[in-house]
Design a protein around this motif. Sequence first.
Motif, PDB file in Angstrom:
ATOM      1  N   TRP A 158       0.840  -1.190   0.000  1.00 48.63           N
ATOM      2  CA  TRP A 158       0.000   0.000   0.000  1.00 48.63           C
ATOM      3  C   TRP A 158       0.879   1.245   0.000  1.00 48.63           C
ATOM      4  O   TRP A 158       1.549   1.557   0.981  1.00 48.63           O
ATOM      5  CB  TRP A 158      -0.951  -0.046   1.193  1.00 48.63           C
ATOM      6  CG  TRP A 158      -1.901  -1.197   1.036  1.00 48.63           C
ATOM      7  CD1 TRP A 158      -1.785  -2.443   1.569  1.00 48.63           C
ATOM      8  CD2 TRP A 158      -3.070  -1.209   0.225  1.00 48.63           C
ATOM      9  NE1 TRP A 158      -2.822  -3.249   1.150  1.00 48.63           N
ATOM     10  CE2 TRP A 158      -3.633  -2.515   0.323  1.00 48.63           C
ATOM     11  CE3 TRP A 158      -3.715  -0.259  -0.568  1.00 48.63           C
ATOM     12  CZ2 TRP A 158      -4.780  -2.883  -0.345  1.00 48.63           C
ATOM     13  CZ3 TRP A 158      -4.873  -0.621  -1.243  1.00 48.63           C
ATOM     14  CH2 TRP A 158      -5.399  -1.917  -1.123  1.00 48.63           C
ATOM     15  N   ASN A 159       0.855   1.905  -1.165  1.00 48.27           N
ATOM     16  CA  ASN A 159       1.713   3.060  -1.401  1.00 48.27           C
ATOM     17  C   ASN A 159       0.994   4.353  -1.017  1.00 48.27           C
ATOM     18  O   ASN A 159      -0.127   4.607  -1.473  1.00 48.27           O
ATOM     19  CB  ASN A 159       2.107   3.114  -2.882  1.00 48.27           C
ATOM     20  CG  ASN A 159       2.816   1.850  -3.332  1.00 48.27           C
ATOM     21  OD1 ASN A 159       3.854   1.484  -2.785  1.00 48.27           O
ATOM     22  ND2 ASN A 159       2.251   1.152  -4.307  1.00 48.27           N
ATOM     23  N   LEU A 160       1.656   5.154  -0.166  1.00 51.44           N
ATOM     24  CA  LEU A 160       1.054   6.404   0.290  1.00 51.44           C
ATOM     25  C   LEU A 160       1.014   7.407  -0.863  1.00 51.44           C
ATOM     26  O   LEU A 160       2.051   7.757  -1.437  1.00 51.44           O
ATOM     27  CB  LEU A 160       1.860   6.970   1.457  1.00 51.44           C
ATOM     28  CG  LEU A 160       1.318   8.245   2.104  1.00 51.44           C
ATOM     29  CD1 LEU A 160      -0.054   7.999   2.713  1.00 51.44           C
ATOM     30  CD2 LEU A 160       2.295   8.763   3.169  1.00 51.44           C
ATOM     31  N   LYS A 161      -0.181   7.877  -1.195  1.00 50.36           N
ATOM     32  CA  LYS A 161      -0.356   8.786  -2.324  1.00 50.36           C
ATOM     33  C   LYS A 161      -0.800  10.183  -1.905  1.00 50.36           C
ATOM     34  O   LYS A 161      -0.588  11.147  -2.643  1.00 50.36           O
ATOM     35  CB  LYS A 161      -1.386   8.210  -3.309  1.00 50.36           C
ATOM     36  CG  LYS A 161      -0.921   6.961  -4.028  1.00 50.36           C
ATOM     37  CD  LYS A 161       0.336   7.244  -4.827  1.00 50.36           C
ATOM     38  CE  LYS A 161       0.838   6.007  -5.546  1.00 50.36           C
ATOM     39  NZ  LYS A 161       2.105   6.257  -6.287  1.00 50.36           N
ATOM     40  N   SER A 162      -1.428  10.285  -0.735  1.00 50.21           N
ATOM     41  CA  SER A 162      -1.959  11.585  -0.340  1.00 50.21           C
ATOM     42  C   SER A 162      -2.158  11.637   1.164  1.00 50.21           C
ATOM     43  O   SER A 162      -2.481  10.629   1.795  1.00 50.21           O
ATOM     44  CB  SER A 162      -3.295  11.840  -1.056  1.00 50.21           C
ATOM     45  OG  SER A 162      -3.883  13.053  -0.647  1.00 50.21           O
ATOM     46  N   VAL A 163      -1.921  12.835   1.726  1.00 47.63           N
ATOM     47  CA  VAL A 163      -2.240  13.106   3.122  1.00 47.63           C
ATOM     48  C   VAL A 163      -3.027  14.414   3.135  1.00 47.63           C
ATOM     49  O   VAL A 163      -2.455  15.490   2.913  1.00 47.63           O
ATOM     50  CB  VAL A 163      -0.987  13.228   4.007  1.00 47.63           C
ATOM     51  CG1 VAL A 163      -1.404  13.521   5.448  1.00 47.63           C
ATOM     52  CG2 VAL A 163      -0.143  11.968   3.944  1.00 47.63           C
ATOM     53  N   LEU A 164      -4.321  14.331   3.354  1.00 48.97           N
ATOM     54  CA  LEU A 164      -5.178  15.516   3.322  1.00 48.97           C
ATOM     55  C   LEU A 164      -5.443  16.015   4.744  1.00 48.97           C
ATOM     56  O   LEU A 164      -5.846  15.240   5.616  1.00 48.97           O
ATOM     57  CB  LEU A 164      -6.515  15.197   2.647  1.00 48.97           C
ATOM     58  CG  LEU A 164      -6.469  14.773   1.176  1.00 48.97           C
ATOM     59  CD1 LEU A 164      -7.876  14.482   0.672  1.00 48.97           C
ATOM     60  CD2 LEU A 164      -5.805  15.844   0.318  1.00 48.97           C
TER      61      LEU A 164
END
Length: 283
Positions: A158-164
Motif C-alpha cells: 500500500w503506497n502512500l499517495k496523499s495526506v489531506l
Amino acid sequence: MKSITKYIKYLLVLLFALSLYQCEENYTENISDNPKITLSVPTAPGHAQYKVQVESGYDITVPVKISSSSNLKEFKITKTLNLNADPSFGDNGVMTVFNSDKGKDFDYSFTYIPSTQDVDQLVGFTFTAVNNDGSVSESDLTLVVTLSPRDNLPRKRWNLKSVLWVTNPDHPNQESISDCEKDNSMLLNADGTMSVDYGTDTGSGNCAYDGLTVYDSWELTPDDQYFIRTSHGLFTPDVEVTDTFVVRTLTVQQFAIEQTVDLSVFGGGTDEKFLYVYDAGPR
C-alpha cells in the motif's frame, strides 16, 4: 427415387426429434421432488439449482426448507471445490445435519464463510434429503466467490499517495504530503503484523524521524469501519501506542483512513483530522 430419398430424410429427422422428446420426458419423470428442498436464494437454470455471489471473508446464510410426504430420516450437505469433495468441509466434504427421524417438515439455516481458497473457484454445495420411504432428492447451490477488499489488504503493498488535512481552517482538505513521504509504503501481513517502508528519501527534513516508531500490528474491525494500529518507540519498546483510524475507502485498489489528532500544543485544534490515502501495488 428422389422423392423416396427425401421422404426417408424427413422420417429420420422426425424419429430423432421424437427420441429427444422421450429422453427429456424420462429425465423429468426421474427427478424427485419428494422430499422437496427449497433454498431461499436466487435460482439458476436447471432443476433445483441455485446460485449466489459473495465476497470472501463474509458469511452467507441460506434458509433451507424441506417438506416430505413421509418422515425425514437424513439430511446432509456436501461441498465440492472444482467438482472434487473439499476435505476441509465437515467430514471429508460432507456435513450431516441429522440422520434420525425429524418429521415431515424441517427448516434449517445454512451458514458458510467463504475463504480466500474459494476465490475464483467452482464452489458447490449439494443438499441431500432422504425420507422413510427411501426417496432421495437433491438441491444444488453454486457460490461465485470474489476476493473481498478486506482479504486483499495482505496481498498488496500500500503506497502512500496523499495526506489531506481535512479540517484545515483556511483550506479544508489541503494536500499535506511531504515530498519525502511520497515513496512511503506499508505491508499489512496476514498474521496481523505490519511494516512501513520509508523509501530512499528518508532521514532528513520532514522525514528526519523516520524509523523511530516501530509498527507492530494492525487490525480491521469486523464491520470494516475502523483500522487499528499498534506501535512502540525505538527507544521505548515497553510503551505500546494504539492508533485508531476511521476507514473512509476500502476497495481492492484503494485504502483511505482518517485519523483525529490533537495539535493544540502546536497552535492547532484538539480534533484535527488527516486522511491518509494509499493505492494498491504489487507486494
